[in-house]
Design an enzyme around this catalytic site. Structure first.
Site, PDB file in Angstrom:
ATOM      1  N   LEU A 267     -26.704 -20.576 -35.639  1.00  0.00           N
ATOM      2  CA  LEU A 267     -25.880 -19.370 -35.710  1.00  0.00           C
ATOM      3  C   LEU A 267     -24.525 -19.622 -35.056  1.00  0.00           C
ATOM      4  CD1 LEU A 267     -28.531 -16.727 -34.543  1.00  0.00           C
ATOM      5  CD2 LEU A 267     -27.910 -17.273 -36.904  1.00  0.00           C
ATOM      6  N   GLU A 268     -23.457 -19.459 -35.826  1.00  0.00           N
ATOM      7  CA  GLU A 268     -22.104 -19.482 -35.258  1.00  0.00           C
ATOM      8  C   GLU A 268     -21.570 -18.068 -35.424  1.00  0.00           C
ATOM      9  OE1 GLU A 268     -18.475 -19.017 -35.115  1.00  0.00           O
ATOM     10  OE2 GLU A 268     -18.093 -20.558 -36.630  1.00  0.00           O
ATOM     11  N   LEU A 269     -21.516 -17.336 -34.306  1.00  0.00           N
ATOM     12  CA  LEU A 269     -21.324 -15.886 -34.365  1.00  0.00           C
ATOM     13  C   LEU A 269     -19.961 -15.473 -33.822  1.00  0.00           C
ATOM     14  CD1 LEU A 269     -24.963 -14.969 -33.276  1.00  0.00           C
ATOM     15  CD2 LEU A 269     -24.069 -15.311 -35.588  1.00  0.00           C
TER      16      LEU A 269
END
Length: 491
Positions: A267-269
């Site tokens: 996850l790159e949030l």
């Protein structure tokens, strides 16, 4: 406020005909099973560019079935890495040959600057494909030293079918960041581009087929996050999912992955990346670089605060906003009406909460989703414009006295994606860069990305990395193989 530019040069740009609007499954462009479509909007005008096939759970099922067959029975995972690399190099060449068309698609879909697309985004996409092509024949395990009479080694095997969910802010860059390492590892994949920016992803699928990537290896299903995206995350036959997007959506991705088959998740949030400018910074040199202005949360040491504020306001007022096809324009429109209205709402929050509006704050022009470059000063940590990721031309300014205060302010966020430090003092740079809880720290530069540099977050900015050899591990399983040794002269 920023100046608006309407130039006759824009009319000379040839807007491409939209060639691909269907789903790409098993090497073919096909309508969605339901036959439904959705509109993609040109943010320059607010008008419809094209109608795109709306993929849903049934279409994801078809794409996964094609990807699973290509993984279990097809050539791609079984090719030598050097053979995959050769095909990927051809893919990269085709991307470069179509740079103008791809850049134009991202401009009419996302409002991205055409000049930047041609010079940076599309060449960077080709470069990422080449970088991972170079890694494809260098994926290997290691020989282990066992304490008993055994010979053991590890293999790194492709993880299987992967789901790749790409956001709207960098459609080409993030498509290539996710697809390239997955291809190099020998995986097959289902890509869901953002519903706001589907056009370039479909064009990349077409180029992948031309390059010789076998049918079923790269599938693209356009549609909405709540339907097509959700189906990817909860699918029982997808082995891993890589997602870039909001923290709220990332939480749903992780929950769906856990509730289904415990698939691996990256996850790159969200981020609210601070830029810390210390008293010894060269202000004129600093503000001559446009990259520094992309920060949304800027802290300036009190000795140069007034000077930096004045220069920033001066720069913002001269910033040219307008049609992203115009080479003189520095800021195009926001991606769609919803994002445009969200940014304006945040600007109203900033005013209401007591921040000082120094410049901007209003829409620009009669049509399209243009907003003036906006700067707030006297911003407190508990204000929404300091806490939330806005994704728009809104800069929040505050001052600090000491290094410790700067570190405290930088870390006063639920996010930890990146940060910037501007100082001539190496000790300050070392102390602060090691004290900020974020995945990337830029010292005397900002927004500096590279294929070899892992990018991802701490805290609620997610986990896992894009870029760098680090990200290959996301798409590989480690298998240990152990065999007994008989009568060996040594272990």
């Amino acid at each position: 406020m920023g100046s608006q530019c309407n130039d006759s040069l824009v009319s000379s740009i040839k807007i491409p005909t939209i060639k691909f609007t269907q789903l790409f499954i098993n090497g073919e462009f096909v309508d969605s099973i339901s036959g439904k479509t959705f509109e993609t909007i040109d943010p320059r005008t607010g008008e419809v560019t094209a109608r795109i096939s709306e993929g849903d759970k049934e279409d994801i099922d078809l794409a996964v079935k094609a990807a699973r067959h290509a993984f279990d029975y097809g050539p791609w995972p079984r090719l030598p890495g050097s053979a995959r690399a050769k095909i990927m190099m051809k893919f990269a060449d085709l991307i470069e040959q179509n740079v103008e068309e791809l850049a134009a698609l991202d401009t009419i879909d996302a409002g991205k600057l055409f000049s930047m697309g041609k010079a940076v985004d599309i060449p960077a996409a080709a470069s990422a494909v080449r970088y991972y092509a170079g890694a494809a024949d260098k994926i290997h395990g290691e020989v282990l030293k066992m304490s008993g009479e055994f010979h053991a080694y590890t293999l790194r095997e492709p993880i299987g079918v992967v789901g790749l969910i790409v956001p709207w802010n960098f459609p080409s860059t993030l498509f290539s960041w996710k697809v390239s390492p997955a291809l190099a590892a020998g995986c097959t994949m289902v890509v869901k581009p953002a519903e706001q920016t589907p056009l370039s992803a479909l064009f990349y699928a077409h180029l992948a087929k031309l390059a010789g990537i076998p049918d079923g290896v790269l599938n693209v299903v356009t549609g909405f996050g709540s339907t097509a995206g959700a189906a990817i995350c909860s699918h029982m036959d997808i082995d891993a999912v890589s997602f870039t997007g909001s923290t709220e959506a990332g939480r749903k991705v992780a929950q769906a992955a856990a509730a289904s088959n415990l698939k691996v998740v990256s996850l790159e949030l969200g981020g609210k990346s601070p830029l810390l400018i210390f008293d010894d910074a060269d202000v004129l040199s600093l503000l001559s670089s446009a990259s520094y202005i992309t920060s949304s949360r800027v802290y300036v040491q009190e000795g140069i605060y007034d000077q930096v504020v004045n220069k920033l306001v001066e720069k913002a007022k001269a910033w040219v906003v307008g049609d992203p096809f115009d080479p003189k324009v520095q800021q195009g429109p926001q991606v769609n009406k919803r994002q445009f209205e969200k940014i304006l709402t945040y600007i109203e929050h900033g005013k209401r909460e007591g921040a000082t509006l120094l410049t901007g704050g209003k829409p620009l022009g009669g049509k399209g989703y243009y907003i003036e470059p906006t700067i707030f000063a006297e911003v407190k940590e508990d204000m929404l414009i300091a806490k939330d990721e806005i994704f728009g031309p809104v800069l929040a300014l505050a001052k600090f006295k000491t290094i410790d205060e700067a570190i405290q302010k930088a870390n006063s966020t639920r996010y930890g994606l990146a940060a910037g430090i501007v100082t001539k003092d190496l000790n300050v740079a070392n102390t602060v860069s090691r004290s900020i809880r974020a995945g990337t720290i830029w010292v005397n530069c900002y927004f500096a990305f590279d294929n070899d540099c892992p990018f991802g977050g701490y805290k609620m900015s997610g986990f896992g990395r894009d870029s760098g050899l680090e990200t290959l591990h996301m798409y590989l399983q480690v298998k240990s193989i152990v065999t007994p040794l008989y009568n060996s002269p040594w272990l």
